[in-house]
Design a protein around this motif. Structure first.
Motif, PDB file in Angstrom:
ATOM      1  N   ALA A  24      -8.066  14.326 -14.076  1.00 29.25           N
ATOM      2  CA  ALA A  24      -7.848  13.912 -12.691  1.00 29.25           C
ATOM      3  C   ALA A  24      -8.815  12.800 -12.299  1.00 29.25           C
ATOM      4  O   ALA A  24      -8.425  11.824 -11.650  1.00 29.25           O
ATOM      5  CB  ALA A  24      -7.999  15.104 -11.755  1.00 29.25           C
ATOM      6  N   GLN A  25     -10.069  12.931 -12.712  1.00 28.17           N
ATOM      7  CA  GLN A  25     -11.068  11.910 -12.388  1.00 28.17           C
ATOM      8  C   GLN A  25     -10.704  10.581 -13.053  1.00 28.17           C
ATOM      9  O   GLN A  25     -10.770   9.528 -12.419  1.00 28.17           O
ATOM     10  CB  GLN A  25     -12.468  12.365 -12.838  1.00 28.17           C
ATOM     11  N   LYS A  26     -10.283  10.633 -14.320  1.00 27.46           N
ATOM     12  CA  LYS A  26      -9.887   9.408 -15.021  1.00 27.46           C
ATOM     13  C   LYS A  26      -8.675   8.759 -14.355  1.00 27.46           C
ATOM     14  O   LYS A  26      -8.618   7.542 -14.192  1.00 27.46           O
ATOM     15  CB  LYS A  26      -9.559   9.712 -16.483  1.00 27.46           C
ATOM     16  N   THR A  27      -7.706   9.574 -13.980  1.00 30.88           N
ATOM     17  CA  THR A  27      -6.499   9.062 -13.335  1.00 30.88           C
ATOM     18  C   THR A  27      -6.840   8.392 -12.012  1.00 30.88           C
ATOM     19  O   THR A  27      -6.345   7.302 -11.708  1.00 30.88           O
ATOM     20  CB  THR A  27      -5.481  10.193 -13.116  1.00 30.88           C
ATOM     21  N   ALA A  28      -7.686   9.041 -11.217  1.00 25.08           N
ATOM     22  CA  ALA A  28      -8.077   8.488  -9.920  1.00 25.08           C
ATOM     23  C   ALA A  28      -8.841   7.175 -10.097  1.00 25.08           C
ATOM     24  O   ALA A  28      -8.580   6.197  -9.392  1.00 25.08           O
ATOM     25  CB  ALA A  28      -8.910   9.492  -9.144  1.00 25.08           C
ATOM     26  N   GLU A  29      -9.770   7.142 -11.042  1.00 26.45           N
ATOM     27  CA  GLU A  29     -10.555   5.929 -11.279  1.00 26.45           C
ATOM     28  C   GLU A  29      -9.672   4.779 -11.768  1.00 26.45           C
ATOM     29  O   GLU A  29      -9.849   3.634 -11.354  1.00 26.45           O
ATOM     30  CB  GLU A  29     -11.665   6.208 -12.293  1.00 26.45           C
ATOM     31  N   LYS A  30      -8.730   5.090 -12.643  1.00 24.77           N
ATOM     32  CA  LYS A  30      -7.829   4.072 -13.171  1.00 24.77           C
ATOM     33  C   LYS A  30      -6.964   3.460 -12.054  1.00 24.77           C
ATOM     34  O   LYS A  30      -6.663   2.266 -12.074  1.00 24.77           O
ATOM     35  CB  LYS A  30      -6.937   4.684 -14.250  1.00 24.77           C
ATOM     36  N   ALA A  31      -6.574   4.279 -11.093  1.00 21.02           N
ATOM     37  CA  ALA A  31      -5.736   3.805  -9.993  1.00 21.02           C
ATOM     38  C   ALA A  31      -6.504   2.921  -9.010  1.00 21.02           C
ATOM     39  O   ALA A  31      -5.903   2.121  -8.293  1.00 21.02           O
ATOM     40  CB  ALA A  31      -5.135   4.999  -9.244  1.00 21.02           C
ATOM     41  N   MET A  32      -7.822   3.036  -8.995  1.00 21.78           N
ATOM     42  CA  MET A  32      -8.643   2.266  -8.054  1.00 21.78           C
ATOM     43  C   MET A  32      -8.929   0.872  -8.623  1.00 21.78           C
ATOM     44  O   MET A  32     -10.062   0.528  -8.925  1.00 21.78           O
ATOM     45  CB  MET A  32      -9.945   3.015  -7.757  1.00 21.78           C
ATOM     46  N   THR A  33      -7.897   0.080  -8.739  1.00 25.20           N
ATOM     47  CA  THR A  33      -8.032  -1.272  -9.276  1.00 25.20           C
ATOM     48  C   THR A  33      -8.764  -2.169  -8.274  1.00 25.20           C
ATOM     49  O   THR A  33      -8.837  -1.848  -7.078  1.00 25.20           O
ATOM     50  CB  THR A  33      -6.658  -1.880  -9.579  1.00 25.20           C
ATOM     51  N   ASP A  34      -9.278  -3.286  -8.761  1.00 25.68           N
ATOM     52  CA  ASP A  34      -9.981  -4.226  -7.886  1.00 25.68           C
ATOM     53  C   ASP A  34      -9.073  -4.702  -6.752  1.00 25.68           C
ATOM     54  O   ASP A  34      -9.500  -4.812  -5.607  1.00 25.68           O
ATOM     55  CB  ASP A  34     -10.498  -5.428  -8.679  1.00 25.68           C
ATOM     56  N   GLY A  35      -7.825  -5.001  -7.091  1.00 25.73           N
ATOM     57  CA  GLY A  35      -6.879  -5.469  -6.076  1.00 25.73           C
ATOM     58  C   GLY A  35      -6.612  -4.417  -5.013  1.00 25.73           C
ATOM     59  O   GLY A  35      -6.549  -4.732  -3.816  1.00 25.73           O
ATOM     60  N   PHE A  36      -6.470  -3.171  -5.437  1.00 28.08           N
ATOM     61  CA  PHE A  36      -6.218  -2.083  -4.484  1.00 28.08           C
ATOM     62  C   PHE A  36      -7.444  -1.872  -3.596  1.00 28.08           C
ATOM     63  O   PHE A  36      -7.313  -1.727  -2.377  1.00 28.08           O
ATOM     64  CB  PHE A  36      -5.848  -0.804  -5.227  1.00 28.08           C
ATOM     65  N   VAL A  37      -8.630  -1.883  -4.190  1.00 26.92           N
ATOM     66  CA  VAL A  37      -9.869  -1.697  -3.422  1.00 26.92           C
ATOM     67  C   VAL A  37     -10.020  -2.830  -2.403  1.00 26.92           C
ATOM     68  O   VAL A  37     -10.363  -2.586  -1.239  1.00 26.92           O
ATOM     69  CB  VAL A  37     -11.096  -1.602  -4.358  1.00 26.92           C
ATOM     70  N   SER A  38      -9.738  -4.062  -2.802  1.00 25.15           N
ATOM     71  CA  SER A  38      -9.817  -5.200  -1.881  1.00 25.15           C
ATOM     72  C   SER A  38      -8.851  -5.026  -0.715  1.00 25.15           C
ATOM     73  O   SER A  38      -9.191  -5.330   0.434  1.00 25.15           O
ATOM     74  CB  SER A  38      -9.500  -6.507  -2.611  1.00 25.15           C
ATOM     75  N   GLN A  39      -7.668  -4.546  -1.019  1.00 26.48           N
ATOM     76  CA  GLN A  39      -6.670  -4.335   0.033  1.00 26.48           C
ATOM     77  C   GLN A  39      -7.144  -3.256   1.013  1.00 26.48           C
ATOM     78  O   GLN A  39      -6.986  -3.409   2.225  1.00 26.48           O
ATOM     79  CB  GLN A  39      -5.322  -3.937  -0.589  1.00 26.48           C
ATOM     80  N   ILE A  40      -7.727  -2.184   0.499  1.00 30.68           N
ATOM     81  CA  ILE A  40      -8.265  -1.126   1.368  1.00 30.68           C
ATOM     82  C   ILE A  40      -9.360  -1.701   2.264  1.00 30.68           C
ATOM     83  O   ILE A  40      -9.391  -1.438   3.473  1.00 30.68           O
ATOM     84  CB  ILE A  40      -8.856   0.039   0.529  1.00 30.68           C
ATOM     85  N   GLN A  41     -10.258  -2.462   1.680  1.00 32.86           N
ATOM     86  CA  GLN A  41     -11.362  -3.036   2.446  1.00 32.86           C
ATOM     87  C   GLN A  41     -10.853  -3.969   3.540  1.00 32.86           C
ATOM     88  O   GLN A  41     -11.360  -3.960   4.665  1.00 32.86           O
ATOM     89  CB  GLN A  41     -12.324  -3.764   1.505  1.00 32.86           C
ATOM     90  N   GLU A  42      -9.848  -4.759   3.216  1.00 37.67           N
ATOM     91  CA  GLU A  42      -9.268  -5.663   4.210  1.00 37.67           C
ATOM     92  C   GLU A  42      -8.611  -4.877   5.346  1.00 37.67           C
ATOM     93  O   GLU A  42      -8.764  -5.228   6.525  1.00 37.67           O
ATOM     94  CB  GLU A  42      -8.254  -6.600   3.534  1.00 37.67           C
ATOM     95  N   MET A  43      -7.898  -3.830   5.001  1.00 34.48           N
ATOM     96  CA  MET A  43      -7.254  -3.004   6.028  1.00 34.48           C
ATOM     97  C   MET A  43      -8.306  -2.320   6.905  1.00 34.48           C
ATOM     98  O   MET A  43      -8.131  -2.201   8.119  1.00 34.48           O
ATOM     99  CB  MET A  43      -6.330  -1.971   5.385  1.00 34.48           C
ATOM    100  N   ALA A  44      -9.402  -1.881   6.301  1.00 36.34           N
ATOM    101  CA  ALA A  44     -10.480  -1.239   7.060  1.00 36.34           C
ATOM    102  C   ALA A  44     -11.093  -2.221   8.049  1.00 36.34           C
ATOM    103  O   ALA A  44     -11.386  -1.860   9.202  1.00 36.34           O
ATOM    104  CB  ALA A  44     -11.540  -0.690   6.112  1.00 36.34           C
TER     105      ALA A  44
END
Length: 186
Positions: A24-44
């Protein structure tokens, strides 16, 4: 404790085995791509400017992304479980079935089909869906989904707090006079 006939432990059912935790930890970390993290930060940042914490747009984006990248495929095993349960007319008791793709189900069929229930398990033994006695199917959050949502929330929270701090600092900074302004202070 083993889930009778399925060979999975009760701990696996709820995602509590060390193997499920690591996966589960590996799956979650793999899903947290740089692009996805940037999008979250922008939305925040946008939400912070509006004064809204975790807007509906963010939540919908997060859940949609999770379904595409982290969530197990629930539709096929649920459809297969429903088909099996429909064919089991006038039968009652507990049924254990292996489904396609390594999934399995445990169904409780009563004399009155109105009160049938079922549970669907992923290949690792983790319960992913359940049918209530009212016939409604509900998704059971997997450990990978839980860890993913936790990580998303922390990224969002950090970005939101930083944006709010910037907004607060900007509001407290006095406006410096420019060449076109006159300072009337004495």
């Amino acid at each position: 404790m083993q889930i009778a006939g399925l060979g999975f432990s009760e701990a696996a059912k709820w995602g509590e085995t060390p193997e499920i935790q690591r996966s589960a930890q590996k799956t979650a970390e793999k899903a947290m791509t740089d692009g996805f993290v940037s999008q979250i930060q922008e939305m925040a940042k946008k939400d912070a400017q509006k004064g809204i914490y975790m807007s509906d747009d963010f939540i919908q984006y997060q859940l949609s992304y999770m379904k595409r990248t982290v969530s197990p495929d629930r539709s096929r095993p649920i459809a297969q479980a429903m088909s099996i349960m429909r064919r089991a007319v006038n039968q009652y008791g507990t049924y254990l079935m292996n489904l396609l793709g390594g999934y399995s189900m445990k169904a409780y069929l009563g004399v009155n089909s109105r009160y049938n229930t079922a549970e669907v398990y992923a290949p690792n033994g983790e319960m992913i869906a359940a049918q209530t006695c009212t016939g409604q199917w509900i998704d059971i959050q997997t450990e990978a989904e839980s860890k993913f949502l936790d990580e998303c929330t922390m990224v969002y929270l950090d970005a939101y707090r930083a944006a709010r701090a910037e907004i607060k600092a900007a509001a407290q900074t006095p406006v410096q006079p420019t060449a076109g302004t006159v300072d009337l202070r004495a």
